[in-house]
Scaffold this active site. Structure first.
Site, PDB file in Angstrom:
ATOM      1  CG  HIS A   1      -1.834  -1.144   1.298  1.00 57.89           C
ATOM      2  ND1 HIS A   1      -2.315  -1.626   2.496  1.00 57.89           N
ATOM      3  CD2 HIS A   1      -2.364  -1.931   0.332  1.00 57.89           C
ATOM      4  CE1 HIS A   1      -3.111  -2.662   2.262  1.00 57.89           C
ATOM      5  NE2 HIS A   1      -3.154  -2.868   0.959  1.00 57.89           N
TER       6      HIS A   1
ATOM      7  CE  LYS B   1       1.708   3.513   5.236  1.00 57.00           C
ATOM      8  NZ  LYS B   1       1.125   2.370   4.519  1.00 57.00           N
TER       9      LYS B   1
ATOM     10  CE1 TYR C   1      -0.240   2.352   9.185  1.00 59.11           C
ATOM     11  CE2 TYR C   1      -0.705   0.327  10.369  1.00 59.11           C
ATOM     12  CZ  TYR C   1      -1.028   1.234   9.393  1.00 59.11           C
ATOM     13  OH  TYR C   1      -2.148   1.038   8.616  1.00 59.11           O
TER      14      TYR C   1
ATOM     15  CG  ASP D   1      -3.945  -5.900  -0.418  1.00 59.18           C
ATOM     16  OD1 ASP D   1      -4.183  -4.732  -0.789  1.00 59.18           O
ATOM     17  OD2 ASP D   1      -3.670  -6.186   0.762  1.00 59.18           O
TER      18      ASP D   1
END
Length: 181
Positions: free
Chosen positions: A61, A70, A130, A168
């Site tokens: 992603h 991130k 995260y 995905d």
């Protein structure tokens, strides 16, 4: 905190000091001064958390606008985490780097803007936390096909055992995906 450079410039593994005794473990998961010294952002706009079953693949992603850096870690269990360079002008475009993150090793992984991100859960259950530098923007979210042969990520799960979302599974390949300049 020990900072480890990877084969992709800017992508870093961070190893905090773990203090273990018969009661358990303590470590700092965020220290502004240590991140500043490593040249990482210290302004975060959102914290996220997911739980995944074994063999769940999440990613690859990224957000094409409102790009996100991130800082990822595993709270419990283990994952194999991947960053993919999606900057067409980069000498490492299309290359990836992977690292095992676990509650046991306490490692963090810095995935800067311009990189795709994904992971697979290695343990029966994995908690994944995260911080991101920009808000989630559904209109800007993109997905690269998780098993694109051109990227050749050696996922530690067979395609038959991988649990992958419909989104995905339908991500475009590197040659068709929208990329960064």
């Amino acid at each position: 905190m020990n900072i480890i450079e990877t084969a992709l410039p800017g992508v870093l593994i961070l190893e905090p000091r773990l203090f273990k005794d018969d009661r358990g473990v303590f470590c700092e998961t965020y220290n502004e001064r240590a991140l500043q010294q490593a040249g990482l952002p210290t302004h975060w706009v959102q914290d996220n958390f997911s739980v995944s079953k074994k063999n769940v693949v999440r990613g690859i992603h990224y957000q094409i606008q409102n790009t996100q850096g991130k800082l990822v870690r595993v709270t419990h269990g283990a994952v194999w985490d991947v960053a993919v360079d999606l900057r067409r002008s980069s000498p490492t475009f299309g290359k990836h780097v992977g690292v095992e993150l676990s509650g046991e090793n306490g490692r963090l992984f810095w995935v800067p803007e311009g990189f795709g991100h994904g992971f697979v859960a290695l343990s029966e259950v994995a908690g994944f936390a995260y911080k991101v530098t920009e808000y989630y923007s559904p209109a800007d979210e993109r997905t690269l096909l998780w098993n694109d042969p051109a990227v050749a990520i050696p996922w530690p799960v067979s395609p038959q055992e991988a649990i992958v979302s419909a989104k995905d599974q339908q991500g475009p390949t590197l040659d068709k995906a929208e990329m960064f300049a």
